[in-house]
Scaffold this motif. Structure first.
Motif, PDB file in Angstrom:
ATOM      1  N   HIS A 171     -16.707  -6.070   0.246  1.00 30.79           N
ATOM      2  CA  HIS A 171     -18.235  -6.474   0.678  1.00 30.79           C
ATOM      3  C   HIS A 171     -18.720  -7.794  -0.006  1.00 30.79           C
ATOM      4  O   HIS A 171     -19.311  -7.744  -0.962  1.00 30.79           O
ATOM      5  CB  HIS A 171     -19.016  -5.025   0.298  1.00 30.79           C
ATOM      6  N   GLY A 172     -18.287  -8.786   0.776  1.00 31.19           N
ATOM      7  CA  GLY A 172     -18.760 -10.044   0.408  1.00 31.19           C
ATOM      8  C   GLY A 172     -20.396 -10.227   0.443  1.00 31.19           C
ATOM      9  O   GLY A 172     -20.723 -11.244  -0.166  1.00 31.19           O
ATOM     10  N   ASP A 173     -20.843  -9.322   0.888  1.00 32.23           N
ATOM     11  CA  ASP A 173     -22.462  -9.316   0.978  1.00 32.23           C
ATOM     12  C   ASP A 173     -23.281  -8.906  -0.114  1.00 32.23           C
ATOM     13  O   ASP A 173     -24.419  -8.887  -0.388  1.00 32.23           O
ATOM     14  CB  ASP A 173     -22.997  -8.643   2.239  1.00 32.23           C
ATOM     15  N   PHE A 174     -22.396  -8.309  -1.114  1.00 31.62           N
ATOM     16  CA  PHE A 174     -22.946  -7.683  -2.397  1.00 31.62           C
ATOM     17  C   PHE A 174     -22.227  -8.692  -3.736  1.00 31.62           C
ATOM     18  O   PHE A 174     -21.075  -9.078  -3.485  1.00 31.62           O
ATOM     19  CB  PHE A 174     -22.556  -6.494  -2.544  1.00 31.62           C
ATOM     20  N   VAL A 175     -23.215  -8.692  -4.736  1.00 26.99           N
ATOM     21  CA  VAL A 175     -22.799  -9.342  -5.868  1.00 26.99           C
ATOM     22  C   VAL A 175     -22.998  -8.851  -7.061  1.00 26.99           C
ATOM     23  O   VAL A 175     -24.190  -7.985  -7.090  1.00 26.99           O
ATOM     24  CB  VAL A 175     -23.201 -10.851  -5.998  1.00 26.99           C
ATOM     25  N   PRO A 176     -22.191  -8.774  -8.166  1.00 24.77           N
ATOM     26  CA  PRO A 176     -22.853  -7.979  -9.269  1.00 24.77           C
ATOM     27  C   PRO A 176     -24.016  -8.859 -10.085  1.00 24.77           C
ATOM     28  O   PRO A 176     -24.023 -10.028 -10.027  1.00 24.77           O
ATOM     29  CB  PRO A 176     -21.337  -8.399 -10.095  1.00 24.77           C
ATOM     30  N   LEU A 177     -25.110  -7.920 -10.550  1.00 21.59           N
ATOM     31  CA  LEU A 177     -26.254  -8.532 -11.114  1.00 21.59           C
ATOM     32  C   LEU A 177     -26.287  -8.223 -12.536  1.00 21.59           C
ATOM     33  O   LEU A 177     -25.979  -6.868 -12.740  1.00 21.59           O
ATOM     34  CB  LEU A 177     -27.288  -8.003 -10.343  1.00 21.59           C
ATOM     35  N   LYS A 217     -31.379  -3.098   1.946  1.00 22.92           N
ATOM     36  CA  LYS A 217     -31.734  -4.164   2.699  1.00 22.92           C
ATOM     37  C   LYS A 217     -31.339  -5.438   1.902  1.00 22.92           C
ATOM     38  O   LYS A 217     -30.894  -5.365   0.765  1.00 22.92           O
ATOM     39  CB  LYS A 217     -33.233  -4.133   2.762  1.00 22.92           C
ATOM     40  N   THR A 218     -31.197  -6.639   2.484  1.00 17.34           N
ATOM     41  CA  THR A 218     -31.269  -8.004   2.134  1.00 17.34           C
ATOM     42  C   THR A 218     -32.046  -8.167   0.579  1.00 17.34           C
ATOM     43  O   THR A 218     -33.354  -7.943   0.916  1.00 17.34           O
ATOM     44  CB  THR A 218     -31.261  -8.916   2.878  1.00 17.34           C
ATOM     45  N   GLY A 219     -31.556  -8.465  -0.321  1.00 12.80           N
ATOM     46  CA  GLY A 219     -32.449  -8.689  -1.608  1.00 12.80           C
ATOM     47  C   GLY A 219     -32.440  -7.391  -2.337  1.00 12.80           C
ATOM     48  O   GLY A 219     -33.033  -7.460  -3.483  1.00 12.80           O
ATOM     49  N   GLY A 220     -31.882  -6.301  -1.926  1.00  8.59           N
ATOM     50  CA  GLY A 220     -32.033  -5.086  -2.454  1.00  8.59           C
ATOM     51  C   GLY A 220     -31.074  -4.944  -3.466  1.00  8.59           C
ATOM     52  O   GLY A 220     -30.201  -5.585  -3.734  1.00  8.59           O
ATOM     53  N   VAL A 221     -31.064  -3.622  -4.250  1.00 13.38           N
ATOM     54  CA  VAL A 221     -30.298  -3.345  -5.341  1.00 13.38           C
ATOM     55  C   VAL A 221     -29.558  -1.999  -5.201  1.00 13.38           C
ATOM     56  O   VAL A 221     -30.114  -1.139  -4.766  1.00 13.38           O
ATOM     57  CB  VAL A 221     -31.166  -3.321  -6.731  1.00 13.38           C
ATOM     58  N   LYS A 262     -21.073   4.751 -30.292  1.00  9.98           N
ATOM     59  CA  LYS A 262     -21.542   3.093 -30.545  1.00  9.98           C
ATOM     60  C   LYS A 262     -23.056   3.217 -30.259  1.00  9.98           C
ATOM     61  O   LYS A 262     -23.925   2.446 -30.884  1.00  9.98           O
ATOM     62  CB  LYS A 262     -21.028   2.129 -29.550  1.00  9.98           C
ATOM     63  N   HIS A 263     -23.419   3.820 -29.051  1.00 12.12           N
ATOM     64  CA  HIS A 263     -24.748   3.700 -28.832  1.00 12.12           C
ATOM     65  C   HIS A 263     -25.753   4.910 -28.787  1.00 12.12           C
ATOM     66  O   HIS A 263     -26.983   4.942 -28.627  1.00 12.12           O
ATOM     67  CB  HIS A 263     -24.716   3.451 -27.393  1.00 12.12           C
ATOM     68  N   GLY A 264     -25.061   6.295 -29.350  1.00 12.79           N
ATOM     69  CA  GLY A 264     -25.855   7.173 -29.526  1.00 12.79           C
ATOM     70  C   GLY A 264     -26.398   7.794 -27.993  1.00 12.79           C
ATOM     71  O   GLY A 264     -27.350   8.554 -28.255  1.00 12.79           O
ATOM     72  N   THR A 265     -25.718   7.533 -26.980  1.00 14.11           N
ATOM     73  CA  THR A 265     -26.128   8.157 -25.991  1.00 14.11           C
ATOM     74  C   THR A 265     -24.884   9.081 -25.311  1.00 14.11           C
ATOM     75  O   THR A 265     -23.812   9.116 -25.925  1.00 14.11           O
ATOM     76  CB  THR A 265     -26.515   7.148 -24.750  1.00 14.11           C
ATOM     77  N   ASP A 266     -24.920   9.652 -24.059  1.00 14.41           N
ATOM     78  CA  ASP A 266     -23.948  10.247 -23.437  1.00 14.41           C
ATOM     79  C   ASP A 266     -23.026   9.007 -22.991  1.00 14.41           C
ATOM     80  O   ASP A 266     -23.313   7.721 -22.986  1.00 14.41           O
ATOM     81  CB  ASP A 266     -24.343  10.642 -22.066  1.00 14.41           C
ATOM     82  N   GLY A 267     -21.511   9.259 -22.912  1.00 16.56           N
ATOM     83  CA  GLY A 267     -20.768   8.250 -22.359  1.00 16.56           C
ATOM     84  C   GLY A 267     -21.020   8.189 -20.812  1.00 16.56           C
ATOM     85  O   GLY A 267     -21.331   9.028 -19.990  1.00 16.56           O
ATOM     86  N   PHE A 268     -21.357   6.677 -20.460  1.00 17.42           N
ATOM     87  CA  PHE A 268     -21.767   6.547 -19.140  1.00 17.42           C
ATOM     88  C   PHE A 268     -21.604   5.150 -18.724  1.00 17.42           C
ATOM     89  O   PHE A 268     -21.140   4.118 -19.697  1.00 17.42           O
ATOM     90  CB  PHE A 268     -23.504   6.487 -19.446  1.00 17.42           C
ATOM     91  N   PHE A 269     -21.419   5.268 -17.412  1.00 12.03           N
ATOM     92  CA  PHE A 269     -21.172   3.743 -16.906  1.00 12.03           C
ATOM     93  C   PHE A 269     -22.003   3.332 -15.724  1.00 12.03           C
ATOM     94  O   PHE A 269     -22.572   4.167 -14.818  1.00 12.03           O
ATOM     95  CB  PHE A 269     -19.551   3.710 -16.162  1.00 12.03           C
ATOM     96  N   MET A 270     -22.614   2.162 -15.625  1.00 10.94           N
ATOM     97  CA  MET A 270     -23.400   1.833 -14.651  1.00 10.94           C
ATOM     98  C   MET A 270     -22.740   0.212 -14.177  1.00 10.94           C
ATOM     99  O   MET A 270     -22.481  -0.568 -14.949  1.00 10.94           O
ATOM    100  CB  MET A 270     -24.972   1.843 -15.081  1.00 10.94           C
ATOM    101  N   ALA A 271     -23.169  -0.098 -12.900  1.00  8.49           N
ATOM    102  CA  ALA A 271     -22.800  -1.239 -12.290  1.00  8.49           C
ATOM    103  C   ALA A 271     -24.201  -1.617 -11.324  1.00  8.49           C
ATOM    104  O   ALA A 271     -24.446  -0.689 -10.527  1.00  8.49           O
ATOM    105  CB  ALA A 271     -21.434  -1.257 -11.689  1.00  8.49           C
ATOM    106  N   LYS A 272     -24.785  -2.854 -11.548  1.00  4.57           N
ATOM    107  CA  LYS A 272     -25.799  -3.037 -10.587  1.00  4.57           C
ATOM    108  C   LYS A 272     -25.371  -4.186  -9.880  1.00  4.57           C
ATOM    109  O   LYS A 272     -24.805  -5.249 -10.133  1.00  4.57           O
ATOM    110  CB  LYS A 272     -26.851  -3.744 -11.489  1.00  4.57           C
TER     111      LYS A 272
END
Length: 433
Positions: A387-393, A359-363, A414-424
């Motif tokens: 998608h011009g209605d989405f922006v990186p946060l 929804k608008t304002g959603g993530v 570097k981080h002691g975690t799994d190798g991982f990618f995330m984008a908000k």
């Protein structure tokens, strides 16, 4: 059956049937009790993990290509050499017990000769000047994988990354704050004699210092925690769930991220866990019941979606199928599997459909457990361009860790975690669905 004979039978089965190492081992461990299980795990997993290195050593020490040997001889030599080069087992014991597993006099003679040669010879490796080949054999990763990492990180960082994959991954838990607070559960674990600590970044996670069966930890049945790598816990944290949210996880199995998000708000909200395969959803349901969280669980194709929910979600978790280059340390057999079809297009298709729920304002949180720009940054770039209605946060965690332009890549060394990618990604306006 001796533990080494069982390990050998598992190695042969894994090679011949191309079975998943974790499933084969799980079945075998269930039939064993006592002190044998840890040794069996170390022998089997370790030999699978170091297969490429061991095959190179066989070629040097036996003066013949490992692939030219029978499957029994090849795996017997792998098992024996793993004990010599990577385990603190007395040479004579490793040699005698391995040789005794030979099927005939000729095989026993070959194994005995190679094992005794190995006891007097440092681990054979290609020259360092052949960088990719040297790292491939030293750390037991295919040349194609090593070259991929070299192109991304360079020689020094690649060696650190490969080394991290070969270390024993700790067990990491995310506490269920509806049942217990992190510091309280740390005390409970400490009183039970279990060495543990807070994780570096995730605010609800605990890292154990040794391998322990989760079911044997205090209050497992009471739903005090879920087993979850810190990277996945951070993804759920980045989502920013608040009580009352409608949250959809489009590729949910085994359920870690949606359950982590739901428990972070005390289960107050509407939570949807979808997956393409019904067989995978039983674990999601079981975990939700144990944790005391109510989920709407259903089979659904993430590339199609559920139109009834389009435009209704406050938060969407889009953790897509990927090549898995970030979890090679936890799935040792995955590193040797032949490359399948490109997964970047599938990830992009799921991302496009997932956006319809927001929804608008959603993530919308897009994530993978791989280290492939095509599946990660490039898919996000393509999506935002269309998608011009989405922006990186941007988002941040404890320990000074945070995103850049809405994206973050986590690395084991570097981080002691799994190798991982995330984008908000945030929806700033509504377009016609």
């Amino acid at each position: 059956m001796s533990v080494r004979r069982t390990a050998l039978s598992l190695l042969i089965a894994q090679e011949e049937r191309r079975g998943f190492a974790n499933l084969l081992l799980s079945d075998a461990v269930l039939s064993r009790v006592g002190e044998d299980a840890p040794l069996l795990t170390a022998l089997f997993y370790g030999t699978v993990e170091r297969r490429l290195t061991l095959d190179y050593a066989i070629g040097v020490l036996a003066s013949r290509d490992a692939e030219g040997l029978t499957v029994h001889t090849r795996n017997l030599l792998r098992l024996g050499l793993y004990q010599i080069y990577f385990m603190k087992i007395p040479t004579h014991a490793a040699t005698d017990k391995t040789v005794s597993l030979g099927e005939n006099k000729g095989e026993r003679a070959l194994v005995n000769a190679v094992m005794r040669r190995a006891a007097e010879t440092p681990l054979p490796l290609p020259p360092k000047a052949r960088t990719a080949r040297h790292l491939s054999v030293k750390h037991s990763f295919p040349l194609s994988t090593v070259r991929h990492f070299l192109s991304l990180y360079g020689e020094e960082e690649t060696e650190k990354l490969l080394s991290a994959y070969n270390e024993v991954a700790p067990l990491t838990l995310t506490v269920n704050e509806g049942r217990v607070q992190r510091d309280e559960y740390l005390s409970i674990l400490g009183e039970a004699g279990i060495s543990c600590e807070r994780t570096a970044y995730a605010k609800r996670s605990i890292r154990l210092s040794s391998s322990v069966s989760p079911e044997r930890l205090p209050h497992f049945k009471d739903g005090y925690f879920l087993v979850q790598d810190e990277a996945s816990a951070l993804a759920a944290e980045a989502l920013g769930a608040v009580a009352g949210d409608v949250i959809i996880d489009v590729c949910s199995a085994p359920g870690g991220k949606i359950l982590s998000a739901a428990t972070s708000v005390g289960g107050v909200g509407s939570f949807y866990a979808f997956d393409l395969h019904e067989s995978k959803l039983s674990l999601v349901r079981e975990s939700a019941l144990r944790l005391g969280v109510s989920l709407n669980v259903a089979v659904l194709d993430a590339t199609v979606g559920d139109e009834r929910l389009f435009g209704k979600a406050d938060k969407v978790i889009c953790d897509v199928p990927c090549s898995g280059l970030g979890v090679l340390g936890k799935k040792p057999d995955l590193r040797y599997r032949e490359e399948g079809e490109a997964l970047a297009p599938l990830g992009f298709s799921i991302l496009e459909t997932s956006a319809k729920y927001v929804k608008t304002g959603g993530v919308l949180l897009y994530s993978t457990c791989t280290l492939s720009p095509d599946e990660n940054e490039e898919n996000v770039r393509r999506f935002l361009a269309a998608h011009g209605d989405f922006v990186p946060l941007d988002f941040s965690f404890g320990g000074g860790l945070g995103s850049k332009d809405g994206s973050l890549t986590l690395l084991p060394h570097k981080h002691g975690t799994d190798g991982f990618f995330m984008a908000k990604l945030g929806r700033i306006k509504t377009t016609k669905i």
